[in-house]
Design a protein around this motif. Structure first.
Motif, PDB file in Angstrom:
ATOM      1  N   SER A   1       0.823  -1.201   0.000  1.00  0.00           N
ATOM      2  CA  SER A   1       0.000   0.000   0.000  1.00  0.00           C
ATOM      3  C   SER A   1       0.860   1.256   0.000  1.00  0.00           C
ATOM      4  O   SER A   1       0.618   2.188  -0.763  1.00  0.00           O
ATOM      5  N   ARG A   2       1.867   1.305   0.847  1.00  0.00           N
ATOM      6  CA  ARG A   2       2.753   2.485   0.908  1.00  0.00           C
ATOM      7  C   ARG A   2       3.472   2.689  -0.412  1.00  0.00           C
ATOM      8  O   ARG A   2       3.618   3.808  -0.890  1.00  0.00           O
ATOM      9  N   LYS A   3       3.923   1.614  -1.016  1.00  0.00           N
ATOM     10  CA  LYS A   3       4.639   1.699  -2.291  1.00  0.00           C
ATOM     11  C   LYS A   3       3.733   2.264  -3.382  1.00  0.00           C
ATOM     12  O   LYS A   3       4.116   3.138  -4.142  1.00  0.00           O
ATOM     13  N   VAL A   4       2.509   1.784  -3.458  1.00  0.00           N
ATOM     14  CA  VAL A   4       1.567   2.233  -4.482  1.00  0.00           C
ATOM     15  C   VAL A   4       1.179   3.689  -4.264  1.00  0.00           C
ATOM     16  O   VAL A   4       1.169   4.490  -5.191  1.00  0.00           O
ATOM     17  N   LEU A   5       0.878   4.049  -3.036  1.00  0.00           N
ATOM     18  CA  LEU A   5       0.413   5.405  -2.751  1.00  0.00           C
ATOM     19  C   LEU A   5       1.505   6.447  -2.891  1.00  0.00           C
ATOM     20  O   LEU A   5       1.214   7.611  -3.100  1.00  0.00           O
ATOM     21  N   LYS A   6       2.761   6.054  -2.784  1.00  0.00           N
ATOM     22  CA  LYS A   6       3.860   7.017  -2.902  1.00  0.00           C
ATOM     23  C   LYS A   6       4.353   7.163  -4.337  1.00  0.00           C
ATOM     24  O   LYS A   6       5.229   7.956  -4.614  1.00  0.00           O
ATOM     25  N   SER A   7       3.789   6.401  -5.223  1.00  0.00           N
ATOM     26  CA  SER A   7       4.196   6.455  -6.614  1.00  0.00           C
ATOM     27  C   SER A   7       3.988   7.854  -7.180  1.00  0.00           C
ATOM     28  O   SER A   7       2.921   8.454  -7.036  1.00  0.00           O
ATOM     29  N   ARG A   8       5.008   8.374  -7.838  1.00  0.00           N
ATOM     30  CA  ARG A   8       4.928   9.700  -8.449  1.00  0.00           C
ATOM     31  C   ARG A   8       3.824   9.738  -9.497  1.00  0.00           C
ATOM     32  O   ARG A   8       3.093  10.715  -9.619  1.00  0.00           O
ATOM     33  N   ARG A   9       3.690   8.678 -10.246  1.00  0.00           N
ATOM     34  CA  ARG A   9       2.667   8.624 -11.291  1.00  0.00           C
ATOM     35  C   ARG A   9       1.258   8.742 -10.709  1.00  0.00           C
ATOM     36  O   ARG A   9       0.390   9.339 -11.315  1.00  0.00           O
ATOM     37  N   MET A  10       1.045   8.137  -9.552  1.00  0.00           N
ATOM     38  CA  MET A  10      -0.271   8.231  -8.906  1.00  0.00           C
ATOM     39  C   MET A  10      -0.573   9.682  -8.550  1.00  0.00           C
ATOM     40  O   MET A  10      -1.691  10.150  -8.742  1.00  0.00           O
TER      41      MET A  10
ATOM     42  N   ARG B   1      -2.325  24.481 -15.770  1.00  0.00           N
ATOM     43  CA  ARG B   1      -0.879  24.682 -15.901  1.00  0.00           C
ATOM     44  C   ARG B   1      -0.119  23.923 -14.815  1.00  0.00           C
ATOM     45  O   ARG B   1       0.897  23.277 -15.084  1.00  0.00           O
ATOM     46  N   GLU B   2      -0.641  23.968 -13.588  1.00  0.00           N
ATOM     47  CA  GLU B   2       0.034  23.312 -12.464  1.00  0.00           C
ATOM     48  C   GLU B   2       0.151  21.802 -12.628  1.00  0.00           C
ATOM     49  O   GLU B   2       1.100  21.201 -12.150  1.00  0.00           O
ATOM     50  N   CYS B   3      -0.803  21.182 -13.302  1.00  0.00           N
ATOM     51  CA  CYS B   3      -0.729  19.731 -13.485  1.00  0.00           C
ATOM     52  C   CYS B   3      -0.039  19.360 -14.796  1.00  0.00           C
ATOM     53  O   CYS B   3       0.063  18.178 -15.129  1.00  0.00           O
ATOM     54  N   GLY B   4       0.414  20.363 -15.550  1.00  0.00           N
ATOM     55  CA  GLY B   4       1.197  20.096 -16.752  1.00  0.00           C
ATOM     56  C   GLY B   4       0.400  19.838 -18.022  1.00  0.00           C
ATOM     57  O   GLY B   4       0.962  19.398 -19.021  1.00  0.00           O
ATOM     58  N   LEU B   5      -0.895  20.154 -18.007  1.00  0.00           N
ATOM     59  CA  LEU B   5      -1.698  19.934 -19.216  1.00  0.00           C
ATOM     60  C   LEU B   5      -1.552  21.056 -20.239  1.00  0.00           C
ATOM     61  O   LEU B   5      -1.686  20.826 -21.436  1.00  0.00           O
TER      62      LEU B   5
ATOM     63  N   VAL C   1       0.705  12.412  -9.941  1.00  0.00           N
ATOM     64  CA  VAL C   1       0.507  13.182 -11.170  1.00  0.00           C
ATOM     65  C   VAL C   1      -0.883  12.893 -11.736  1.00  0.00           C
ATOM     66  O   VAL C   1      -1.612  13.808 -12.120  1.00  0.00           O
ATOM     67  N   ALA C   2      -1.264  11.624 -11.789  1.00  0.00           N
ATOM     68  CA  ALA C   2      -2.579  11.249 -12.314  1.00  0.00           C
ATOM     69  C   ALA C   2      -3.688  11.876 -11.481  1.00  0.00           C
ATOM     70  O   ALA C   2      -4.668  12.398 -12.032  1.00  0.00           O
ATOM     71  N   ALA C   3      -3.550  11.859 -10.164  1.00  0.00           N
ATOM     72  CA  ALA C   3      -4.565  12.462  -9.296  1.00  0.00           C
ATOM     73  C   ALA C   3      -4.686  13.960  -9.578  1.00  0.00           C
ATOM     74  O   ALA C   3      -5.786  14.511  -9.608  1.00  0.00           O
ATOM     75  N   GLY C   4      -3.558  14.627  -9.819  1.00  0.00           N
ATOM     76  CA  GLY C   4      -3.578  16.049 -10.152  1.00  0.00           C
ATOM     77  C   GLY C   4      -4.281  16.319 -11.464  1.00  0.00           C
ATOM     78  O   GLY C   4      -5.055  17.270 -11.590  1.00  0.00           O
ATOM     79  N   VAL C   5      -4.039  15.475 -12.451  1.00  0.00           N
ATOM     80  CA  VAL C   5      -4.695  15.632 -13.754  1.00  0.00           C
ATOM     81  C   VAL C   5      -6.202  15.408 -13.612  1.00  0.00           C
ATOM     82  O   VAL C   5      -7.009  16.182 -14.116  1.00  0.00           O
ATOM     83  N   PHE C   6      -6.581  14.350 -12.886  1.00  0.00           N
ATOM     84  CA  PHE C   6      -8.010  14.081 -12.702  1.00  0.00           C
ATOM     85  C   PHE C   6      -8.697  15.220 -11.955  1.00  0.00           C
ATOM     86  O   PHE C   6      -9.822  15.591 -12.290  1.00  0.00           O
TER      87      PHE C   6
END
Length: 104
Positions: A10-19, A70-74, A21-26
């Motif tokens: 759980s800690r490994k998945v939740l700390k993923s940078r991609r997660m 802009r903040e999420c890189g879109l 970034v994806a949450a920011g985009v969503f």
């Protein structure tokens, strides 16, 4: 032992940078106005005043939505003389968002 393994996973998945970034985009595309801004910018670069006219919103409202995108890189700003235009920064992600919107 099983609980510890799940906890580590759980800690490994939740700390993923991609997660993150994806949450920011969503979060950024959770508003119809921001999806509309992305759609307009997918057609061409636009300045704040053009987006104001196209969407019928005030300058502060447009600036707020642009800031989040802009903040999420879109999107990214592009200076042209004294003007600042905005364009899609990540066309691949934007196209995925458009496909998702069209499929619901």
């Amino acid at each position: 032992r099983y609980v510890n393994e799940l906890s580590r996973l759980s800690r490994k998945v939740l700390k993923s940078r991609r997660m993150k970034v994806a949450a920011g985009v969503f979060a950024a595309v959770s508003d119809p106005v921001r999806i509309s801004v992305l759609r307009l910018l997918s057609r061409r670069r636009m300045c704040v005043c053009e987006l104001m006219i196209a969407l019928g919103l005030s300058q502060p409202a447009i600036s707020y939505h642009l800031k989040l995108l802009r903040e999420c890189g879109l999107i990214r700003p592009v200076r042209s003389g004294r003007w600042i235009f905005y364009e899609i920064a990540n066309r691949r992600v934007a196209n995925l968002i458009f496909k998702l919107v069209e499929s619901v």
